[in-house]
Structure formats: C-alpha cells, structure tokens
Write a protein that holds these residues in place. Sequence first.
Motif, mmCIF file in Angstrom:
data_model
loop_
_atom_site.group_PDB
_atom_site.id
_atom_site.type_symbol
_atom_site.label_atom_id
_atom_site.label_comp_id
_atom_site.label_asym_id
_atom_site.label_seq_id
_atom_site.Cartn_x
_atom_site.Cartn_y
_atom_site.Cartn_z
ATOM 1 N N ALA A 142 31.537 11.155 28.986
ATOM 2 C CA ALA A 142 30.356 11.845 29.506
ATOM 3 C C ALA A 142 30.305 13.276 28.975
ATOM 4 O O ALA A 142 29.237 13.784 28.601
ATOM 5 N N ALA A 143 31.465 13.926 28.928
ATOM 6 C CA ALA A 143 31.525 15.292 28.395
ATOM 7 C C ALA A 143 31.110 15.324 26.928
ATOM 8 O O ALA A 143 30.399 16.235 26.487
ATOM 9 N N MET A 144 31.547 14.319 26.167
ATOM 10 C CA MET A 144 31.194 14.275 24.749
ATOM 11 C C MET A 144 29.689 14.102 24.543
ATOM 12 O O MET A 144 29.125 14.615 23.573
ATOM 13 N N VAL A 145 29.044 13.389 25.457
ATOM 14 C CA VAL A 145 27.586 13.241 25.360
ATOM 15 C C VAL A 145 26.919 14.608 25.456
ATOM 16 O O VAL A 145 26.002 14.932 24.689
ATOM 17 N N PHE A 146 27.399 15.429 26.390
ATOM 18 C CA PHE A 146 26.812 16.762 26.547
ATOM 19 C C PHE A 146 27.151 17.666 25.360
ATOM 20 O O PHE A 146 26.313 18.459 24.919
ATOM 21 N N LEU A 147 28.365 17.548 24.838
ATOM 22 C CA LEU A 147 28.773 18.422 23.738
ATOM 23 C C LEU A 147 28.156 18.014 22.404
ATOM 24 O O LEU A 147 27.877 18.873 21.553
ATOM 25 N N LEU A 148 27.935 16.711 22.208
ATOM 26 C CA LEU A 148 27.469 16.226 20.913
ATOM 27 C C LEU A 148 25.995 15.838 20.906
ATOM 28 O O LEU A 148 25.256 16.223 19.995
ATOM 29 N N ASN A 149 25.575 15.076 21.915
ATOM 30 C CA ASN A 149 24.212 14.545 21.901
ATOM 31 C C ASN A 149 23.202 15.424 22.622
ATOM 32 O O ASN A 149 22.003 15.308 22.386
ATOM 33 N N LYS A 150 23.692 16.283 23.523
ATOM 34 C CA LYS A 150 22.784 17.143 24.277
ATOM 35 C C LYS A 150 23.129 18.618 24.068
ATOM 36 O O LYS A 150 22.844 19.459 24.916
ATOM 37 N N ARG A 151 23.751 18.911 22.931
ATOM 38 C CA ARG A 151 24.251 20.267 22.704
ATOM 39 C C ARG A 151 23.144 21.314 22.596
ATOM 40 O O ARG A 151 23.410 22.508 22.757
ATOM 41 N N GLU A 152 21.920 20.879 22.312
ATOM 42 C CA GLU A 152 20.825 21.836 22.198
ATOM 43 C C GLU A 152 20.350 22.324 23.566
ATOM 44 O O GLU A 152 19.638 23.326 23.650
ATOM 45 N N ASP A 155 22.373 24.178 29.258
ATOM 46 C CA ASP A 155 23.473 23.997 30.212
ATOM 47 C C ASP A 155 24.432 22.877 29.800
ATOM 48 O O ASP A 155 25.230 22.413 30.607
ATOM 49 N N SER A 156 24.361 22.449 28.536
ATOM 50 C CA SER A 156 25.177 21.312 28.107
ATOM 51 C C SER A 156 26.673 21.611 28.204
ATOM 52 O O SER A 156 27.457 20.771 28.652
ATOM 53 N N ARG A 157 27.096 22.810 27.804
ATOM 54 C CA ARG A 157 28.521 23.146 27.841
ATOM 55 C C ARG A 157 29.024 23.247 29.282
ATOM 56 O O ARG A 157 30.179 22.917 29.571
ATOM 57 N N TYR A 158 28.166 23.677 30.174
ATOM 58 C CA TYR A 158 28.561 23.767 31.582
ATOM 59 C C TYR A 158 28.855 22.378 32.144
ATOM 60 O O TYR A 158 29.895 22.153 32.772
ATOM 61 N N PHE A 159 27.934 21.428 31.906
ATOM 62 C CA PHE A 159 28.146 20.076 32.418
ATOM 63 C C PHE A 159 29.309 19.393 31.695
ATOM 64 O O PHE A 159 30.056 18.618 32.300
ATOM 65 N N ALA A 160 29.463 19.681 30.404
ATOM 66 C CA ALA A 160 30.601 19.125 29.669
ATOM 67 C C ALA A 160 31.907 19.606 30.285
ATOM 68 O O ALA A 160 32.873 18.842 30.412
ATOM 69 N N THR A 161 31.939 20.863 30.690
ATOM 70 C CA THR A 161 33.139 21.425 31.312
ATOM 71 C C THR A 161 33.457 20.721 32.619
ATOM 72 O O THR A 161 34.623 20.435 32.924
ATOM 73 N N GLN A 162 32.434 20.420 33.403
ATOM 74 C CA GLN A 162 32.661 19.712 34.660
ATOM 75 C C GLN A 162 33.300 18.345 34.415
ATOM 76 O O GLN A 162 34.269 17.965 35.083
ATOM 77 N N TYR A 163 32.763 17.619 33.446
ATOM 78 C CA TYR A 163 33.298 16.282 33.180
ATOM 79 C C TYR A 163 34.698 16.350 32.565
ATOM 80 O O TYR A 163 35.560 15.520 32.876
ATOM 81 N N LEU A 164 34.937 17.328 31.701
ATOM 82 C CA LEU A 164 36.282 17.476 31.144
ATOM 83 C C LEU A 164 37.281 17.837 32.237
ATOM 84 O O LEU A 164 38.434 17.400 32.212
ATOM 85 N N SER A 165 36.848 18.635 33.197
ATOM 86 C CA SER A 165 37.715 18.978 34.326
ATOM 87 C C SER A 165 38.042 17.737 35.144
ATOM 88 O O SER A 165 39.172 17.565 35.608
#
Length: 343
Positions: A142-152, A155-165
Amino acid sequence: MSARGRKIVAALLVVMFCYAATIGALVAVDSTRTTEGMDEILYLPNEKLLAYFTAGLNTVIADLLWLHCIQYTALENRGQRHFTWLEHMLFTATRLDPYFTEVYRYGAMFLAALRADPEASLRLAQAGIKVNPYAWQLPYEAAMVFLLNKREESDSRYFATQYLSMSAATGRAPGGVVNLAAKLQDEFDLTEFEKDLWYEMLESEDKFIRELAERKLIEIELRSVCRILNERLDMFAQRTGRRASSFEELIDAGLIAAVPEDPLGGHFFIGEDGSAYNTSLLDDMIIRAKNVLITNVKFYQERYGVWPDSLETLTDAGLLEEIPAHPWPGKQWQYDPGTGEVE
C-alpha cells in the motif's frame, strides 16, 4: 473408505475439475474477445455461491482461481492489457480464502503496475490488512502505491509513511523497510501513530507480540529522549560556542535535571560528533543493518559459489544500492572474505 465416502470424494473432484476447466475456458475466451459488451458479462459467479458449491474446499478453489488469475494476467499483458476481470478474480479468491496473503500482495502489485489502477490496488491491500494484521507485506505494498503510483499527490508521502509504519510495527518487516519507515516518520513526526499501533499489539494473545510491543514502546521513548538531549546540546553550543563533552555540563548549565535512564539496560552517551546516542537503540540498529549485509553476502555466495571480496562487491553485483553505514558513530564494518562473516 466406504462406498459412500468414495462417492463423495469423487463428486467433489468432479466439481473441482469442472470449475477449473470452466475458469480456464473463460480465461482463454477472454484473451481473444474484444472488450465490447464485456461489462454485461458475469465472468465469475458470486463468491458466496462459489462457497456454497465448494463443500468446504474454499481454500482449494482459491488456489485454483489464483493460478488462473496469474494465467489471465499473463495473457492480458501480452494482449490488449485491459485486465477487465482482474479485480473481480482477485477479490473472489480472497473472499474464498481471506488469509491468502499472496493474492493480496501480488494482486495489489498487478492492479497498480499493470492495470494502472492504484485505487483498486489500495482496496485490495486494505482488505488484506484487516484480516492479516501481521503480514508486513500488505501495508508495504500500500505504501508503494502512494510512493510510486500516487506520488504526484501532495499527501502521498504522508500516507506512505503511515503504511510503512504499519509494516514496521508488525515486527516482521526487513531492515530496509524499517529504516525507510523511520526516515519518513522523522520527516512527518508520526510518533503518536506508531505508538497507537504498538499499544494495540499489547492486547495480542501472542506473548511474543506483547513483549515485542513493550520493547518497541520503550524504544520510541528512548528516541524521544535522544531528540530532547540533542536539542539541549544545540542550546549549549549556542550559549558557549562549543559542544558539550558530557551530560554533566548540561546539568551544570541547567539544561537537564539528570542523565536519563534506559529501562532496556543501555545508556546514553555523547559521541565524537557531539550528538547524543543510546546504546540500546544502536544495538538494535546494528542487528538490523548486519542482517541485511549477512543475507546479501550469503545470497552472493549461493549465486557465484564464492564469498564476495568485500562488502562493496555487493553493490557492484547489484544486490545492494549502497552499503548501510555502521550505526555506531565512528565504527566501520569488519568483513572476512574467507568466511563471509560480518562484524
């Protein structure tokens, strides 16, 4: 086995065979038909209906469906690349077997990377996380989706951080995932979010998970203490024009009341760079970084039949992008190319 038992087994085998053949035929037909009018076609029966007819063999049918899903994905990838039925097949398989983590993980990857549908990918990953809370791979995807597919998105990095946590909080994620989570947590200050995750795990029936949660909560506090100590060291430097060489100087300057204690048995110290460190945190970081190196050293040996000449050889071979720095300030990794041991 009684005659009745043999008949039941035979009937179940027929049902399974017919179902597998039906799915295979549909996959073959789907690979050749156009997409016109496909929205009106029911590709697979409702999963509740499937569960009724599988006579308790849900996991077996889920396995078959997953194999055909892979076949379907491969055919579509070589064809029109519409992947019309991919999401439906994936959700059907996971509803038949909610604990089939490979379907959630790789299905999310297929949806994001091949069908270019990050929302569907997230729906699948989130569904898997609910029933498989200790599978670190699902929040990671899920984090990779935010970092790669929704990076534009802003708030993508914020949500990616939540999932990585969440992934790191399972206690089962690789060191690289844990380190990335820590790096992004520092950027967005998600300490409270991480605390909540570990507090939830304190309620686990698994003793190991409870003990791990207790330790991780202590580590969070130790990291917080290190940040405070470094803030006080910066204040001391601003006042005096130099870095403090001991915590006693901070006490004398009225910046801290006493040297903090470490419930895990370690201690705080000021490194040669003038920053505050904690030995318990450093020891944990060393173990994780060392495991990354040892794993890749062994992988190199298995691939090439010899130990790498140096740790840098791992980057030359493309196994690591970079050699992780030794967490302890001023120390370097010691590597023996004769035995593959890392210290």
